[in-house]
Design a protein around this motif. Structure first.
Motif, PDB file in Angstrom:
ATOM      1  N   VAL A 181      52.957  -8.649  21.599  1.00 50.25           N
ATOM      2  CA  VAL A 181      51.778  -8.491  21.027  1.00 50.25           C
ATOM      3  C   VAL A 181      52.132  -8.934  19.211  1.00 50.25           C
ATOM      4  N   ILE A 182      51.409  -9.897  18.821  1.00 48.38           N
ATOM      5  CA  ILE A 182      51.560 -10.178  17.179  1.00 48.38           C
ATOM      6  C   ILE A 182      49.939  -9.864  16.970  1.00 48.38           C
ATOM      7  N   ILE A 183      49.809  -8.969  15.643  1.00 45.31           N
ATOM      8  CA  ILE A 183      48.647  -8.724  15.188  1.00 45.31           C
ATOM      9  C   ILE A 183      48.584  -9.550  13.685  1.00 45.31           C
ATOM     10  N   ASP A 184      47.597 -10.387  13.566  1.00 44.76           N
ATOM     11  CA  ASP A 184      47.596 -11.016  12.084  1.00 44.76           C
ATOM     12  C   ASP A 184      46.531 -10.372  11.580  1.00 44.76           C
ATOM     13  N   GLU A 185      46.461 -10.066  10.169  1.00 51.99           N
ATOM     14  CA  GLU A 185      45.351  -9.412   9.374  1.00 51.99           C
ATOM     15  C   GLU A 185      45.118 -10.411   8.094  1.00 51.99           C
ATOM     16  N   VAL A 186      43.866 -10.921   8.442  1.00 51.81           N
ATOM     17  CA  VAL A 186      43.467 -12.266   7.728  1.00 51.81           C
ATOM     18  C   VAL A 186      42.414 -11.572   6.514  1.00 51.81           C
ATOM     19  N   GLU A 187      42.757 -12.168   5.382  1.00 53.70           N
ATOM     20  CA  GLU A 187      42.055 -11.842   3.835  1.00 53.70           C
ATOM     21  C   GLU A 187      40.417 -12.034   4.429  1.00 53.70           C
ATOM     22  N   THR A 188      39.555 -11.155   3.790  1.00 53.21           N
ATOM     23  CA  THR A 188      38.215 -11.555   4.147  1.00 53.21           C
ATOM     24  C   THR A 188      37.603 -12.838   3.447  1.00 53.21           C
ATOM     25  N   ASP A 189      38.367 -13.059   2.503  1.00 55.33           N
ATOM     26  CA  ASP A 189      38.104 -14.585   1.726  1.00 55.33           C
ATOM     27  C   ASP A 189      38.418 -15.804   2.851  1.00 55.33           C
ATOM     28  N   ASN A 190      39.340 -15.533   3.790  1.00 54.73           N
ATOM     29  CA  ASN A 190      39.808 -16.441   4.534  1.00 54.73           C
ATOM     30  C   ASN A 190      39.297 -16.549   6.125  1.00 54.73           C
ATOM     31  N   TRP A 191      38.379 -15.651   6.244  1.00 52.47           N
ATOM     32  CA  TRP A 191      37.662 -15.476   7.609  1.00 52.47           C
ATOM     33  C   TRP A 191      36.427 -15.797   7.544  1.00 52.47           C
ATOM     34  N   GLY A 192      35.627 -16.937   7.923  1.00 47.89           N
ATOM     35  CA  GLY A 192      34.205 -17.211   7.960  1.00 47.89           C
ATOM     36  C   GLY A 192      33.717 -17.150   9.300  1.00 47.89           C
ATOM     37  N   VAL A 193      32.387 -16.771   9.253  1.00 50.27           N
ATOM     38  CA  VAL A 193      31.446 -16.766  10.343  1.00 50.27           C
ATOM     39  C   VAL A 193      30.161 -17.133   9.836  1.00 50.27           C
ATOM     40  N   ALA A 194      29.679 -18.056  10.777  1.00 49.90           N
ATOM     41  CA  ALA A 194      28.223 -18.445  10.431  1.00 49.90           C
ATOM     42  C   ALA A 194      28.317 -19.261   9.056  1.00 49.90           C
ATOM     43  N   GLY A 195      29.378 -19.931   8.913  1.00 49.20           N
ATOM     44  CA  GLY A 195      29.303 -20.713   7.618  1.00 49.20           C
ATOM     45  C   GLY A 195      29.584 -20.066   6.332  1.00 49.20           C
ATOM     46  N   GLU A 196      29.722 -18.814   6.244  1.00 48.83           N
ATOM     47  CA  GLU A 196      30.347 -18.101   5.019  1.00 48.83           C
ATOM     48  C   GLU A 196      31.451 -16.910   5.105  1.00 48.83           C
ATOM     49  N   THR A 197      32.138 -16.758   4.145  1.00 46.56           N
ATOM     50  CA  THR A 197      33.314 -15.747   3.935  1.00 46.56           C
ATOM     51  C   THR A 197      32.860 -14.537   4.639  1.00 46.56           C
ATOM     52  N   THR A 198      33.831 -13.785   5.127  1.00 44.68           N
ATOM     53  CA  THR A 198      33.416 -12.433   5.327  1.00 44.68           C
ATOM     54  C   THR A 198      33.311 -11.583   4.211  1.00 44.68           C
ATOM     55  N   THR A 199      34.040 -11.938   2.955  1.00 43.57           N
ATOM     56  CA  THR A 199      33.599 -11.438   1.762  1.00 43.57           C
ATOM     57  C   THR A 199      32.077 -11.405   1.367  1.00 43.57           C
ATOM     58  N   ALA A 200      31.613 -12.429   1.564  1.00 40.83           N
ATOM     59  CA  ALA A 200      30.219 -12.765   1.338  1.00 40.83           C
ATOM     60  C   ALA A 200      29.395 -11.653   2.324  1.00 40.83           C
ATOM     61  N   ARG A 201      29.652 -11.882   3.302  1.00 42.10           N
ATOM     62  CA  ARG A 201      28.726 -11.015   4.283  1.00 42.10           C
ATOM     63  C   ARG A 201      29.127  -9.566   4.301  1.00 42.10           C
ATOM     64  N   ARG A 202      30.280  -9.188   3.850  1.00 39.95           N
ATOM     65  CA  ARG A 202      30.578  -7.588   3.674  1.00 39.95           C
ATOM     66  C   ARG A 202      29.325  -7.119   2.366  1.00 39.95           C
ATOM     67  N   LEU A 203      29.265  -8.200   1.318  1.00 41.62           N
ATOM     68  CA  LEU A 203      28.474  -7.759   0.136  1.00 41.62           C
ATOM     69  C   LEU A 203      26.854  -7.552   0.666  1.00 41.62           C
ATOM     70  N   ARG A 204      26.564  -8.405   1.561  1.00 43.98           N
ATOM     71  CA  ARG A 204      25.364  -8.209   2.264  1.00 43.98           C
ATOM     72  C   ARG A 204      25.060  -7.052   3.269  1.00 43.98           C
ATOM     73  N   GLY A 205      26.337  -6.403   3.551  1.00 43.44           N
ATOM     74  CA  GLY A 205      26.051  -5.029   4.326  1.00 43.44           C
ATOM     75  C   GLY A 205      26.429  -5.390   5.888  1.00 43.44           C
ATOM     76  N   HIS A 206      26.987  -6.535   6.127  1.00 52.30           N
ATOM     77  CA  HIS A 206      27.305  -6.864   7.363  1.00 52.30           C
ATOM     78  C   HIS A 206      28.890  -6.251   7.611  1.00 52.30           C
TER      79      HIS A 206
END
Lengths: 67, 67, 67, 67, 67, 67
Positions: free
Chosen positions: B42-67
């Motif tokens: 089992v290998i766990i990869d932890e990905v920076e929120t700037d580097n993971w996108g959903v729905a066309g935007e970064t997770t960093t941006a989503r977190r700022l909006r409360g997601h």
């Protein structure tokens, strides 16, 4: 539900460029395959130049030669 | 001989949680497929929120909006 | 938004077992990390025994010896 | 155009060893499959011992027991 | 030298669509990161709907419910 | 406990060549990193030429032009 993984060498990719890659890759699968962006993931991996090889040598070595 | 890769955003996953993910994923393939745990990776990869996108935007941006 | 990839040898995994792996892996990240199942992906790759090696030999060869 | 990904635990792999892995993996696909080294990629991922599990436990735990 | 992997469900992606994905993904990294297209790889994986899970169930099951 | 993934185009790789890749990749990590072959995995993925792109076009198209 596409999953897109983009691997590039770790050489100063900015947060703005990352956001553009994520937006652009998502748009691509929406446009070409009519996929739902809400379930489209994009993951960017930045790889150290010592850890990425092309043509049998590290990118670090290639950069030293001007590639 | 299963190989399991778990990618999550890098947002404070603790060593205890990692051990639980590894134990749980191994148990799963042993229970469902009768695999040998000794050759289960089992290998766990932890990905920076700037580097993971959903729905066309970064997770960093989503977190700022409360997601 | 976890992404989980499970690789196993292609040796008769049934649709029911695949559904159990998907359900179990999703439950695991929900339980351990409190992730949202709606954005949890699980992808199962089945790999031909000729294409999976352990200890320097193919799984096909290992199976012939009773492993 | 082979793509080779080598994942190992992050335990002091030196730049020289990385260069040897890249050279050796490239030579392998050239020798066995007659591939063009110019379009052969090798990417090395170093994984924290907390993030790599075998037999249901982390490599960190295994190392503590002398494995 | 980017490497881009696009995973989608195996549901009739045409050769023309594949060519568009490859062209579009390559153009993206050229435009955003100024990468050399000659050493840009794009690999498309088509995954059976039984083998791709979202929200704890297979895509096969989701398609039956109209998703 | 290395994990090695070799991706090549699906163009007639023989079982003998696969066995050689598995043996060679395992020997490489044993020799360079002193890893235990018993817990070394090698997985070979064969990718259709329509699904592998270089320089913005499919390998199918490149093969037609003699590459």
């Amino acid at each position: 539900m596409p999953y897109i993984n983009i691997k590039v060498t770790k050489e100063g990719v900015t947060p703005k460029q990352k956001a553009e890659l994520i937006q652009g890759a998502t748009d691509l699968v929406v446009k070409v395959l009519n996929k739902d962006p809400a379930t489209t993931f994009v993951i960017i991996d930045e790889v150290e130049t010592d850890n990425w090889g092309v043509a049998g040598e590290t990118t670090t070595a290639r950069r030293l030669r001007g590639h």
